[in-house]
Design a protein around this motif. Structure first.
Motif, PDB file in Angstrom:
ATOM      1  N   SER A  74     -11.192 -16.102  70.855  1.00 46.57           N
ATOM      2  CA  SER A  74     -11.183 -17.497  70.427  1.00 46.57           C
ATOM      3  C   SER A  74      -9.764 -17.978  70.175  1.00 46.57           C
ATOM      4  CB  SER A  74     -12.015 -17.675  69.152  1.00 46.57           C
ATOM      5  OG  SER A  74     -11.394 -17.021  68.052  1.00 46.57           O
ATOM      6  N   ASP A 100      -7.998 -20.463  67.436  1.00 47.70           N
ATOM      7  CA  ASP A 100      -8.370 -21.003  66.131  1.00 47.70           C
ATOM      8  C   ASP A 100      -7.439 -22.116  65.678  1.00 47.70           C
ATOM      9  OD1 ASP A 100     -10.096 -18.891  66.361  1.00 47.70           O
ATOM     10  OD2 ASP A 100      -9.128 -17.648  64.835  1.00 47.70           O
ATOM     11  N   TRP A 154     -18.360 -22.955  69.896  1.00 52.00           N
ATOM     12  CA  TRP A 154     -17.494 -22.991  68.717  1.00 52.00           C
ATOM     13  C   TRP A 154     -18.063 -22.140  67.589  1.00 52.00           C
ATOM     14  CZ3 TRP A 154     -13.304 -26.419  69.304  1.00 52.00           C
ATOM     15  CH2 TRP A 154     -13.422 -27.365  70.334  1.00 52.00           C
ATOM     16  N   SER A 199     -11.255 -19.890  55.559  1.00 51.22           N
ATOM     17  CA  SER A 199     -10.247 -18.835  55.512  1.00 51.22           C
ATOM     18  C   SER A 199      -9.656 -18.742  54.108  1.00 51.22           C
ATOM     19  CB  SER A 199      -9.130 -19.124  56.522  1.00 51.22           C
ATOM     20  OG  SER A 199      -8.075 -18.196  56.389  1.00 51.22           O
ATOM     21  N   VAL A 203     -11.695 -23.718  59.037  1.00 44.18           N
ATOM     22  CA  VAL A 203     -11.220 -23.137  60.293  1.00 44.18           C
ATOM     23  C   VAL A 203     -12.209 -23.451  61.406  1.00 44.18           C
ATOM     24  CG1 VAL A 203     -10.586 -21.021  61.507  1.00 44.18           C
ATOM     25  CG2 VAL A 203     -10.054 -21.263  59.090  1.00 44.18           C
ATOM     26  N   MET A 261     -12.998 -22.445  65.411  1.00 45.78           N
ATOM     27  CA  MET A 261     -12.696 -21.443  66.436  1.00 45.78           C
ATOM     28  C   MET A 261     -13.327 -21.863  67.766  1.00 45.78           C
ATOM     29  SD  MET A 261     -13.520 -18.274  63.892  1.00 45.78           S
ATOM     30  CE  MET A 261     -14.410 -19.348  62.754  1.00 45.78           C
TER      31      MET A 261
END
Length: 208
Positions: A69, A71, A106, A111, A155, A157
Motif C-alpha cells: 500500500s 499511505d 483502500w 496511527s 491514516v 492506505m
C-alpha cells in the motif's frame, strides 16, 4: 468595515492547515458529527498513481495480502471517548477508462507512534460503466470506539485500483452514532417481528 471583515476571514483561511477543514454537519449513516475533513494533496494522488502503474507492470491486482500500500497520514487529532464511535469515510472521484466494473481498494485507520491500526474500506466500487464515465464513490471503515481519550493520526492506505482513474480523494472523520440505515432499522426490529410471527402462529394453532 465590510472590507475589514472580508480581509480577516481570508487571513483566517490562510492560517488554517492546508487540506484540513473543520465542519459540523447534520447526522448521517456515518456518524452524528463531522469532526474533520482532509482533501488529499496532489502529491499523494501522484504516489497512488505510481503505485498503480508499478502494480500493473508486475501483473498484480490490488490485494490486502500481496499488493502492498501507499499511505497518507493526517495531522494528530484529539479523540475523546465522549465522541465514540469514530468512523473514517473515503470519498473518491474520478473516471472509468474502459467499459465494465470499476473499483479502488483502500484501508483506513489510526496511527500512534508509528503503529497503524487499520480496517478495510467498503463502498468504493461500482459496476456496469461505459468508457469515460465519471464516478463519485463513498466508502467507509467500520466504527471504532476507544476506552480512553486518545490523540491519533487518521491514516488512509491505497492498495490499488481496477479501471478507475482517481482525480480527487477526501477523507472524513465522523464521531458518534449517526442515523440508522433502512437495513439497520430492519435488523433492529427483526427480533420483535420474529416474536410476533411466532406468537401469531401459536395462537393460530390453538384456535385450530
Amino acid at each position: 468595515m465590510t472590507r475589514w471583515i472580508a480581509a480577516l476571514v481570508c487571513a483566517a483561511g490562510l492560517l488554517a492547515p492546508a487540506g484540513v477543514l473543520h465542519a459540523k454537519e447534520s447526522p448521517t449513516v456515518f456518524g452524528k458529527q463531522l469532526v474533520q475533513v482532509h482533501e488529499l494533496p496532489a502529491e499523494a494522488l501522484a504516489r497512488f498513481a505510481r503505485h498503480d502503474v508499478e502494480l500493473k507492470a508486475k501483473g498484480k491486482k490490488p490485494s490486502f495480502m500481496e499488493s502492498g500500500s501507499v499511505d497518507w497520514a493526517g495531522p494528530p487529532l484529539a479523540l475523546p471517548t465522549s465522541g465514540n464511535p469514530y468512523r473514517l469515510v473515503v470519498r473518491v472521484a474520478g473516471s472509468v477508462p474502459a467499459g465494465g466494473d470499476s473499483a479502488s481498494v483502500w484501508m483506513a485507520g489510526w496511527s500512534e507512534d508509528g503503529a497503524v491500526r487499520g480496517a478495510a474500506v467498503t463502498g468504493t466500487s461500482s459496476a456496469g460503466h461505459t468508457a469515460g464515465d465519471r464516478v463519485t464513490l463513498t466508502g467507509a471503515s467500520g466504527p471504532l470506539s476507544f476506552k480512553e481519550d486518545r490523540n491519533l493520526q487518521p491514516v488512509l492506505m491505497f492498495l490499488g485500483s481496477n479501471n478507475q482513474q482517481i482525480d480527487s480523494v477526501r477523507l472524513e472523520v465522523w464521531s458518534g452514532i449517526g442515523k440508522a440505515s433502512f437495513t439497520e432499522r430492519l435488523w433492529a426490529w427483526l427480533p420483535l417481528l420474529t416474536g410476533l410471527v411466532f406468537l401469531g402462529v401459536f395462537f393460530w394453532f390453538r384456535r385450530n
